[in-house]
Write a protein that holds these residues in place. Sequence first.
Motif, PDB file in Angstrom:
ATOM      1  N   LYS A   1       0.585   2.524   1.776  1.00 11.11           N
ATOM      2  CA  LYS A   1       1.019   1.137   1.641  1.00 11.11           C
ATOM      3  C   LYS A   1       0.483   0.292   2.799  1.00 11.11           C
ATOM      4  O   LYS A   1      -0.049  -0.806   2.577  1.00 11.11           O
ATOM      5  CB  LYS A   1       2.545   1.065   1.607  1.00 11.11           C
TER       6      LYS A   1
ATOM      7  N   THR B   1       1.920  -1.406  -7.421  1.00  8.88           N
ATOM      8  CA  THR B   1       2.246  -0.815  -6.119  1.00  8.88           C
ATOM      9  C   THR B   1       3.275   0.307  -6.277  1.00  8.88           C
ATOM     10  O   THR B   1       4.341   0.304  -5.659  1.00  8.88           O
ATOM     11  CB  THR B   1       2.757  -1.893  -5.149  1.00  8.88           C
ATOM     12  N   LYS B   2       2.934   1.262  -7.090  1.00 11.77           N
ATOM     13  CA  LYS B   2       3.776   2.445  -7.307  1.00 11.77           C
ATOM     14  C   LYS B   2       3.347   3.522  -6.312  1.00 11.77           C
ATOM     15  O   LYS B   2       2.597   4.443  -6.638  1.00 11.77           O
ATOM     16  CB  LYS B   2       3.629   2.948  -8.735  1.00 11.77           C
ATOM     17  N   TRP B   3       3.798   3.361  -5.062  1.00  8.24           N
ATOM     18  CA  TRP B   3       3.341   4.226  -3.974  1.00  8.24           C
ATOM     19  C   TRP B   3       3.670   5.681  -4.240  1.00  8.24           C
ATOM     20  O   TRP B   3       2.896   6.568  -3.869  1.00  8.24           O
ATOM     21  CB  TRP B   3       3.931   3.750  -2.639  1.00  8.24           C
TER      22      TRP B   3
ATOM     23  N   TYR C   1      -3.235  -0.284   2.355  1.00 11.86           N
ATOM     24  CA  TYR C   1      -3.502  -1.254   1.292  1.00 11.86           C
ATOM     25  C   TYR C   1      -3.279  -2.685   1.798  1.00 11.86           C
ATOM     26  O   TYR C   1      -4.158  -3.543   1.658  1.00 11.86           O
ATOM     27  CB  TYR C   1      -2.603  -0.980   0.087  1.00 11.86           C
ATOM     28  N   TYR C   2      -2.118  -2.944   2.381  1.00 10.47           N
ATOM     29  CA  TYR C   2      -1.824  -4.309   2.824  1.00 10.47           C
ATOM     30  C   TYR C   2      -2.720  -4.738   3.978  1.00 10.47           C
ATOM     31  O   TYR C   2      -3.072  -5.913   4.090  1.00 10.47           O
ATOM     32  CB  TYR C   2      -0.347  -4.471   3.158  1.00 10.47           C
TER      33      TYR C   2
ATOM     34  N   VAL D   1      -3.817   0.722  -7.360  1.00 10.37           N
ATOM     35  CA  VAL D   1      -2.946  -0.454  -7.349  1.00 10.37           C
ATOM     36  C   VAL D   1      -3.312  -1.381  -8.501  1.00 10.37           C
ATOM     37  O   VAL D   1      -2.442  -1.929  -9.179  1.00 10.37           O
ATOM     38  CB  VAL D   1      -3.011  -1.183  -5.984  1.00 10.37           C
TER      39      VAL D   1
END
Length: 70
Positions: A46, A28-30, A49-50, A23
């Motif tokens: 995602k 945030t290029k999942w 991460y959050y 990241v």
Amino acid sequence: MMVYDPLEDAWTEEEDRLIMTSVRDHGTKWSHIVKLLPGRSDNAIKNRYYSAVRKAHRQDQRLGGGAGDG
């Protein structure tokens, strides 16, 4: 063929580091990051991460005494 079972497969520290580094480097290029973590969905990455970001923010708030102190 092995089927991914999220209840049996806990996140590793290495996966967490890879997510944070990716990241930082790529944003945030999942769809890009998911290629680095076989067996993990882009949504799972995602969410992980959050969740880590929220946890770090809560810890900072506790250590710093919160906003508005002064």
